[in-house]
Design an enzyme around this catalytic site. Structure first.
Site, PDB file in Angstrom:
ATOM      1  N   ALA A   1     -15.507  39.477  -3.850  1.00  0.00           N
ATOM      2  CA  ALA A   1     -16.884  39.943  -3.989  1.00  0.00           C
ATOM      3  C   ALA A   1     -16.959  41.445  -4.164  1.00  0.00           C
ATOM      4  CB  ALA A   1     -17.688  39.533  -2.757  1.00  0.00           C
ATOM      5  N   CYS A   2     -17.994  41.873  -4.907  1.00  0.00           N
ATOM      6  CA  CYS A   2     -18.328  43.291  -5.036  1.00  0.00           C
ATOM      7  C   CYS A   2     -19.849  43.396  -5.088  1.00  0.00           C
ATOM      8  CB  CYS A   2     -17.675  43.907  -6.280  1.00  0.00           C
ATOM      9  SG  CYS A   2     -18.316  43.267  -7.841  1.00  0.00           S
ATOM     10  N   GLY A   3     -20.372  44.518  -5.538  1.00  0.00           N
ATOM     11  CA  GLY A   3     -21.812  44.706  -5.563  1.00  0.00           C
ATOM     12  C   GLY A   3     -22.525  43.912  -6.639  1.00  0.00           C
TER      13      GLY A   3
END
Length: 205
Positions: A147-149
């Site tokens: 996951a990231c932004g």
């Protein structure tokens, strides 16, 4: 003064003062847009089902019920704003502190004077990314939800992880910023009096 709060039940991993795009997309359209913005290999991995796309509304269930570990690949300065307790953290990008003449020229060309006024950071790929993940998860059969932004950097990360031998990979489609308040009910967040933070994220401890 930084304030740390646990188990807040509000909105998403966004600062209130960040402007949202006026364009509205369905989940499938957003996923397609994210995939088209990265390499062909990442696109193929997701479209073929080799890497599993996971919507934010399904993430907690996937983590709690299917044994996925959440791998947060955002830079340190993004994670410091809000993060999921218990998640793993290995940044894909790190701050580029090289102040050699060539790098300084690249920074000047890339940002001009904008970076000076906005506080943007010049980053580079973390050369120890795979080794960092291996320290947390040496079992290449382990299930990782990356996951990231916004979902773009995590697509880059799953490609590197797949090439590094990890085969049970999930991708948080759209990233943390797409989370609604009932998707991830627990986070830890730090904020100042000048920035109201809307948060949501959490897994069963």
């Amino acid at each position: 003064m930084a304030v740390h709060l646990d188990q807040l039940h509000t909105s998403s991993f966004k600062l209130k003062y960040e402007k949202k795009s006026k364009l509205q997309y369905s989940n499938s359209q957003r996923t397609s847009l994210c995939i088209n913005a990265v390499s062909l290999s990442a696109r193929e991995l997701v479209q073929s089902g080799t890497v599993r796309p996971v919507l934010t509304k399904d993430a907690v269930s996937v983590i709690n019920n299917e044994g996925f570990k959440l791998l947060d690949i955002r830079p340190v300065w993004e994670r410091e704003k809000a993060y999921v307790p218990g998640s793993l953290h290995v940044p894909l990008f790190v701050n580029d502190d090289d102040n050699g003449p060539i790098t300084l020229l690249k920074k000047w060309v890339h940002f001009g004077y904008i970076g000076l006024w906005t506080g943007q950071k010049f980053t580079t790929i973390n050369p120890d990314f795979l080794q960092g993940v291996d320290k947390f998860v040496s079992d290449k059969d382990a299930k990782l939800l990356v996951a990231c932004g916004e979902g773009l950097r995590s697509l880059m990360a799953v490609t590197r992880l797949y090439e590094g031998g990890y085969k049970n990979l999930g991708w948080l489609a759209g990233g943390f910023n797409k989370a609604e308040d009932d998707h991830f009910p627990v986070v830890e967040v730090a904020f100042t009096q000048n920035a109201e933070v809307y948060i949501s994220c959490g897994v069963k401890q």
